[in-house]
Design a protein around this motif. Structure first.
Motif, PDB file in Angstrom:
ATOM      1  N   TRP A  58      40.594  12.829  10.466  1.00 21.60           N
ATOM      2  CA  TRP A  58      41.905  13.258   9.987  1.00 21.60           C
ATOM      3  C   TRP A  58      42.675  12.105   9.323  1.00 21.60           C
ATOM      4  CZ3 TRP A  58      46.313  10.922  11.765  1.00 21.60           C
ATOM      5  CH2 TRP A  58      46.227  10.211  12.949  1.00 21.60           C
ATOM      6  N   VAL A  59      42.410  10.856   9.715  1.00 13.66           N
ATOM      7  CA  VAL A  59      43.107   9.724   9.105  1.00 13.66           C
ATOM      8  C   VAL A  59      42.748   9.623   7.627  1.00 13.66           C
ATOM      9  CG1 VAL A  59      43.385   7.217   9.148  1.00 13.66           C
ATOM     10  CG2 VAL A  59      43.198   8.475  11.299  1.00 13.66           C
ATOM     11  N   GLN A  60      41.451   9.731   7.318  1.00 19.57           N
ATOM     12  CA  GLN A  60      41.020   9.675   5.921  1.00 19.57           C
ATOM     13  C   GLN A  60      41.504  10.902   5.142  1.00 19.57           C
ATOM     14  OE1 GLN A  60      39.174   9.001   8.523  1.00 19.57           O
ATOM     15  NE2 GLN A  60      38.583   6.857   8.257  1.00 19.57           N
ATOM     16  N   ALA A  61      41.539  12.048   5.817  1.00 24.79           N
ATOM     17  CA  ALA A  61      42.051  13.254   5.145  1.00 24.79           C
ATOM     18  C   ALA A  61      43.526  13.092   4.779  1.00 24.79           C
ATOM     19  CB  ALA A  61      41.851  14.468   6.049  1.00 24.79           C
ATOM     20  N   GLU A  62      44.294  12.483   5.687  1.00 27.27           N
ATOM     21  CA  GLU A  62      45.708  12.248   5.379  1.00 27.27           C
ATOM     22  C   GLU A  62      45.854  11.269   4.213  1.00 27.27           C
ATOM     23  OE1 GLU A  62      49.792  10.570   7.519  1.00 27.27           O
ATOM     24  OE2 GLU A  62      47.827  10.254   8.448  1.00 27.27           O
ATOM     25  N   ARG A  63      44.999  10.249   4.160  1.00 30.87           N
ATOM     26  CA  ARG A  63      45.061   9.280   3.055  1.00 30.87           C
ATOM     27  C   ARG A  63      44.792   9.968   1.710  1.00 30.87           C
ATOM     28  NH1 ARG A  63      40.894   6.817   0.551  1.00 30.87           N
ATOM     29  NH2 ARG A  63      41.406   5.031  -0.759  1.00 30.87           N
ATOM     30  N   ILE A  64      43.796  10.841   1.675  1.00 29.03           N
ATOM     31  CA  ILE A  64      43.498  11.548   0.429  1.00 29.03           C
ATOM     32  C   ILE A  64      44.647  12.478   0.057  1.00 29.03           C
ATOM     33  CG2 ILE A  64      41.896  13.177  -0.653  1.00 29.03           C
ATOM     34  CD1 ILE A  64      39.708  11.978   1.143  1.00 29.03           C
ATOM     35  N   TRP A  65      45.268  13.068   1.066  1.00 26.43           N
ATOM     36  CA  TRP A  65      46.456  13.904   0.812  1.00 26.43           C
ATOM     37  C   TRP A  65      47.547  13.084   0.132  1.00 26.43           C
ATOM     38  CZ3 TRP A  65      50.209  15.472   5.270  1.00 26.43           C
ATOM     39  CH2 TRP A  65      51.238  16.276   4.767  1.00 26.43           C
ATOM     40  N   ARG A  66      47.767  11.865   0.605  1.00 20.21           N
ATOM     41  CA  ARG A  66      48.784  11.004  -0.010  1.00 20.21           C
ATOM     42  C   ARG A  66      48.385  10.610  -1.433  1.00 20.21           C
ATOM     43  NH1 ARG A  66      52.280  12.930   3.372  1.00 20.21           N
ATOM     44  NH2 ARG A  66      51.893  12.326   5.557  1.00 20.21           N
ATOM     45  N   LEU A  67      47.079  10.423  -1.673  1.00 19.59           N
ATOM     46  CA  LEU A  67      46.633  10.124  -3.033  1.00 19.59           C
ATOM     47  C   LEU A  67      46.951  11.271  -3.981  1.00 19.59           C
ATOM     48  CD1 LEU A  67      43.114   8.474  -2.404  1.00 19.59           C
ATOM     49  CD2 LEU A  67      45.226   7.332  -3.114  1.00 19.59           C
ATOM     50  N   VAL A  68      46.744  12.493  -3.517  1.00 11.86           N
ATOM     51  CA  VAL A  68      47.063  13.663  -4.346  1.00 11.86           C
ATOM     52  C   VAL A  68      48.561  13.731  -4.597  1.00 11.86           C
ATOM     53  CG1 VAL A  68      46.959  16.175  -4.493  1.00 11.86           C
ATOM     54  CG2 VAL A  68      45.049  14.914  -3.495  1.00 11.86           C
ATOM     55  N   ALA A  69      49.354  13.472  -3.548  1.00  9.18           N
ATOM     56  CA  ALA A  69      50.811  13.548  -3.702  1.00  9.18           C
ATOM     57  C   ALA A  69      51.335  12.507  -4.680  1.00  9.18           C
ATOM     58  CB  ALA A  69      51.482  13.383  -2.337  1.00  9.18           C
ATOM     59  N   ASN A  70      50.694  11.336  -4.725  1.00  6.22           N
ATOM     60  CA  ASN A  70      51.143  10.252  -5.610  1.00  6.22           C
ATOM     61  C   ASN A  70      50.501  10.299  -6.991  1.00  6.22           C
ATOM     62  OD1 ASN A  70      52.724   9.207  -3.514  1.00  6.22           O
ATOM     63  ND2 ASN A  70      51.037   7.960  -2.730  1.00  6.22           N
ATOM     64  N   SER A  71      49.615  11.261  -7.203  1.00  9.87           N
ATOM     65  CA  SER A  71      48.928  11.356  -8.488  1.00  9.87           C
ATOM     66  C   SER A  71      49.822  12.021  -9.525  1.00  9.87           C
ATOM     67  CB  SER A  71      47.627  12.151  -8.335  1.00  9.87           C
ATOM     68  OG  SER A  71      47.001  12.341  -9.584  1.00  9.87           O
ATOM     69  N   ASN A  72      49.775  11.515 -10.742  1.00 12.85           N
ATOM     70  CA  ASN A  72      50.555  12.088 -11.835  1.00 12.85           C
ATOM     71  C   ASN A  72      49.799  13.163 -12.602  1.00 12.85           C
ATOM     72  OD1 ASN A  72      52.709  10.296 -11.325  1.00 12.85           O
ATOM     73  ND2 ASN A  72      51.731   8.696 -12.574  1.00 12.85           N
ATOM     74  N   THR A  73      48.493  13.241 -12.375  1.00 12.95           N
ATOM     75  CA  THR A  73      47.662  14.175 -13.131  1.00 12.95           C
ATOM     76  C   THR A  73      47.076  15.286 -12.277  1.00 12.95           C
ATOM     77  OG1 THR A  73      45.724  12.762 -12.793  1.00 12.95           O
ATOM     78  CG2 THR A  73      47.036  12.382 -14.785  1.00 12.95           C
ATOM     79  N   CYS A  74      47.358  15.296 -10.988  1.00 12.09           N
ATOM     80  CA  CYS A  74      46.739  16.273 -10.091  1.00 12.09           C
ATOM     81  C   CYS A  74      47.785  16.850  -9.146  1.00 12.09           C
ATOM     82  CB  CYS A  74      45.610  15.607  -9.291  1.00 12.09           C
ATOM     83  SG  CYS A  74      44.698  16.743  -8.245  1.00 12.09           S
ATOM     84  N   ILE A  75      47.708  18.140  -8.916  1.00 12.35           N
ATOM     85  CA  ILE A  75      48.628  18.832  -8.020  1.00 12.35           C
ATOM     86  C   ILE A  75      47.816  19.526  -6.939  1.00 12.35           C
ATOM     87  CG2 ILE A  75      50.404  20.620  -7.834  1.00 12.35           C
ATOM     88  CD1 ILE A  75      51.113  20.120 -10.733  1.00 12.35           C
ATOM     89  N   ALA A  76      48.272  19.423  -5.711  1.00 12.41           N
ATOM     90  CA  ALA A  76      47.569  20.059  -4.595  1.00 12.41           C
ATOM     91  C   ALA A  76      47.600  21.577  -4.744  1.00 12.41           C
ATOM     92  CB  ALA A  76      48.204  19.644  -3.268  1.00 12.41           C
ATOM     93  N   THR A  77      46.513  22.212  -4.355  1.00 12.20           N
ATOM     94  CA  THR A  77      46.387  23.660  -4.433  1.00 12.20           C
ATOM     95  C   THR A  77      46.480  24.275  -3.040  1.00 12.20           C
ATOM     96  OG1 THR A  77      43.978  23.571  -4.230  1.00 12.20           O
ATOM     97  CG2 THR A  77      44.909  23.414  -6.456  1.00 12.20           C
ATOM     98  N   SER A  78      46.407  25.595  -2.988  1.00 12.69           N
ATOM     99  CA  SER A  78      46.425  26.281  -1.690  1.00 12.69           C
ATOM    100  C   SER A  78      45.239  25.862  -0.839  1.00 12.69           C
ATOM    101  CB  SER A  78      46.410  27.798  -1.904  1.00 12.69           C
ATOM    102  OG  SER A  78      47.564  28.228  -2.581  1.00 12.69           O
ATOM    103  N   LEU A  79      44.074  25.666  -1.481  1.00  7.99           N
ATOM    104  CA  LEU A  79      42.892  25.239  -0.734  1.00  7.99           C
ATOM    105  C   LEU A  79      43.086  23.848  -0.145  1.00  7.99           C
ATOM    106  CD1 LEU A  79      39.998  25.713   0.162  1.00  7.99           C
ATOM    107  CD2 LEU A  79      39.222  24.857  -2.052  1.00  7.99           C
ATOM    108  N   THR A  80      43.782  22.972  -0.886  1.00  6.13           N
ATOM    109  CA  THR A  80      44.057  21.627  -0.368  1.00  6.13           C
ATOM    110  C   THR A  80      44.818  21.701   0.950  1.00  6.13           C
ATOM    111  OG1 THR A  80      44.239  20.872  -2.664  1.00  6.13           O
ATOM    112  CG2 THR A  80      44.995  19.363  -0.956  1.00  6.13           C
ATOM    113  N   TYR A  81      45.882  22.468   0.958  1.00  7.72           N
ATOM    114  CA  TYR A  81      46.698  22.576   2.168  1.00  7.72           C
ATOM    115  C   TYR A  81      45.954  23.315   3.275  1.00  7.72           C
ATOM    116  CZ  TYR A  81      50.609  20.858  -0.589  1.00  7.72           C
ATOM    117  OH  TYR A  81      51.432  20.077  -1.370  1.00  7.72           O
ATOM    118  N   ARG A  82      45.156  24.284   2.892  1.00  8.17           N
ATOM    119  CA  ARG A  82      44.385  25.004   3.907  1.00  8.17           C
ATOM    120  C   ARG A  82      43.432  24.057   4.636  1.00  8.17           C
ATOM    121  NH1 ARG A  82      39.640  29.402   2.595  1.00  8.17           N
ATOM    122  NH2 ARG A  82      39.056  29.854   4.735  1.00  8.17           N
TER     123      ARG A  82
END
Length: 542
Positions: free
Chosen positions: A207-231
């Motif tokens: 879960w630690v690495q999953a949270e880090r990737i979540w933060r990468l998506v949140a800080n990305s200017n070219t990518c937006i999290a989808t419903s599958l991401t949050y699921r």
């Protein structure tokens, strides 16, 4: 003339050499080729193939479960066709037909001829290699695609998933970090790549690495999290016990106006029931499920009932119970449902209602001839209320019912019955329960012995007090000084100074230390401090 024939050839529009030979309809009427400009030449390809060390390796797992490595030599071919799209379609078709060797040879020949296959053909080739368990060859193709700027997000997703399945989470994470650190590669990352990596983390409960990737998506200017991401995030966090992170991900999902799926709502209700002070969010999610036509599970209902009961929201807990029984949801209450309701009533100090509800559960069980609802946890909850109210006779009745029903009675159950006798000032009954406990080979704990010492002191049962203390002190199973402290303090308050002094001397002889209250009471009894010091010194000398 010989030099001219070696370096050039004139091809008429309809024949070769004027003898009615093979026709080339796609060439102009008259074309002059310089063989030195055709790269690579046939002789050069033959020389390269003779010295080639390019191989593809596969793992054959069809031979009785044993792994056998097979190696095939990759040859370069002379490509008369120069159209990149046509050649890319050939690679695509060969890959779909699982003709891996031919597809790889065509891909390598295109590379050697300075031709670029399109990204779709390359992805199909990598997928074909992975289907045939040729990970090393697929990684070689992937690396050549990366140097040629041919990789796409789909390519990265395919390779990361394959590396995770074959070599484990750490190898996949290392590869992802390597790709993510390169700016030109990071630009092509889309939600599919991040979702693939979050899924890899989820399978390994990282879960630690999953949270880090979540933060990468949140800080990305070219990518937006989808419903599958949050699921993926919510289910991973809940499974790993990170309920607060799961709730944060759900709230961010709602802020982005994404609709949660049914399994996400199940997970969030469970997280809210376990996280302190989040029962309101759990109720909102429960109501949203009903509004969207979804059916909450019995686990969802029980989790909410239990959470509401712990926070004293008994009315809301019973509303969930009523909705649970309704035709909309249609679940039948089980032992967890009743335990949550009884626990909520006990938490709210409504002990009489606990006993009434427990009796109603028993009556309904007898009518339906169902013996799977009542368990020892429900009995203990009712016994806790009986202890608070001092209903010793009701406690004995419940204890008898448990024994006749074949329940395994624990020390905690006997402690509750003895506690009810202590509240009701029934020392003789408590002593009988204690003797019954010993007959059943149930080991008493500190709570049992403390209650027995207190109630026997109150009932002036001095012999029993000494027997209880004597039975455990010196057994080397713990520090029993608290029993002496309870006994001495009770005896002092009853005005039995001589007995208190004898117990104090025995306590010191046993090497046990009195607490501050015991010392103070002994000072009051033995007002002469010299006398007290003599008692202490004599006990220490002996």
């Amino acid at each position: 003339m010989a030099e001219l024939l070696r370096n050039s050839l004139t091809i008429p529009g309809s024949s070769c050499g004027g003898g009615g030979g093979y026709s080339f309809p796609h060439y102009p009427t008259t074309t002059t080729f310089n063989f030195k400009t055709l790269v690579p030449s046939r002789r050069r390809l033959a020389r390269i193939n003779a010295q080639s060390s390019l191989v593809i390796t596969s793992e054959d797992s069809k031979s009785g479960g044993l792994n056998h490595s097979s190696t095939e030599l990759i040859k370069l071919h002379y490509l008369e066709e120069r159209d990149e799209e046509i050649l890319s379609r050939r690679i695509l078709n060969l890959s779909r037909l699982n003709k891996v060797t031919s597809a790889v040879e065509l891909y390598r020949s295109m590379q050697f001829s300075d031709l670029r296959p399109n990204s779709h053909a390359c992805n199909s080739l990598i997928a074909s290699l992975l289907r045939n368990q040729m990970l090393d060859s697929a990684l070689t193709i992937f690396e050549s695609m990366r140097t040629s700027d041919l990789i796409s997000s789909h390519t990265c997703s395919l390779v990361l998933k394959a590396v995770s399945n074959a070599r484990g989470f750490d190898a996949a994470l290392h590869m992802f970090n390597d790709l993510e650190s390169q700016v030109d590669v990071r630009k092509i990352f889309d939600p599919i790549v991040y979702n693939t990596m979050i899924s890899v983390c989820s399978k390994s409960n990282k879960w630690v690495q999953a949270e880090r990737i979540w933060r990468l998506v949140a800080n990305s200017n070219t990518c937006i999290a989808t419903s599958l991401t949050y699921r993926l995030l919510i289910c991973t966090f809940v499974r790993c016990g990170q309920n607060e992170l799961a709730i944060d991900a759900y709230e961010e999902m709602i802020r982005h106006k994404l609709d949660p799926t049914e399994d996400v709502m199940h997970a969030v209700i469970g997280a809210c029931s376990r996280e302190e002070g989040k029962w309101e969010l759990g109720l909102n999610v429960f109501q949203r499920m009903l509004d969207d036509g979804m059916k909450p599970t019995i686990v969802d209902c029980n989790s909410l009932i239990n959470a509401l009961g712990k926070h004293g929201e008994v009315k809301r807990a019973f509303r969930i119970y009523q909705a649970m029984k309704s035709d909309v949801i249609g679940h039948k209450p089980d032992a967890y449902t009743w335990n949550g309701l009884l626990g909520g009533l006990y938490k709210a100090n409504r002990h009489g209602e606990v006993i009434k509800l427990f009796q109603r559960i028993k009556d309904d069980e007898e009518e339906e001839n169902n013996n799977n609802v009542i368990n020892s946890h429900l009995y203990n909850t009712c016994l806790m209320s009986c202890q608070r109210l001092g209903l010793w006779d009701k406690s004995l009745q419940l204890l008898w019912e448990m024994e006749t029903s074949g329940f395994q009675i624990s020390t905690a159950t006997y402690n509750l019955v003895i506690g009810a006798c202590e509240v009701a000032r029934k020392p003789k009954v408590a002593l009988q329960v204690y003797e019954r406990m010993m007959d059943q080979k149930c080991e008493p704990d500190m709570f049992t012995l403390s209650s027995m010492v207190r109630i026997c002191v109150w009932g002036s049962m001095w012999i029993e007090v000494e027997q209880i203390i004597k039975s455990v002190v010196g057994s080397n199973n713990g520090d029993w000084s608290s029993l002496y402290n309870i006994a001495i303090q009770g005896v002092c308050l009853r005005g039995k100074s001589d007995m208190a002094t004898k117990m104090y001397i025995k306590m010191r002889k046993s090497g046990l230390e009195p607490d501050g209250k015991t010392r103070a009471l002994m000072l009051q009894i033995l007002k002469d401090k010299t006398k007290l010091s003599e008692v202490v010194s004599s006990s220490s000398v002996s």
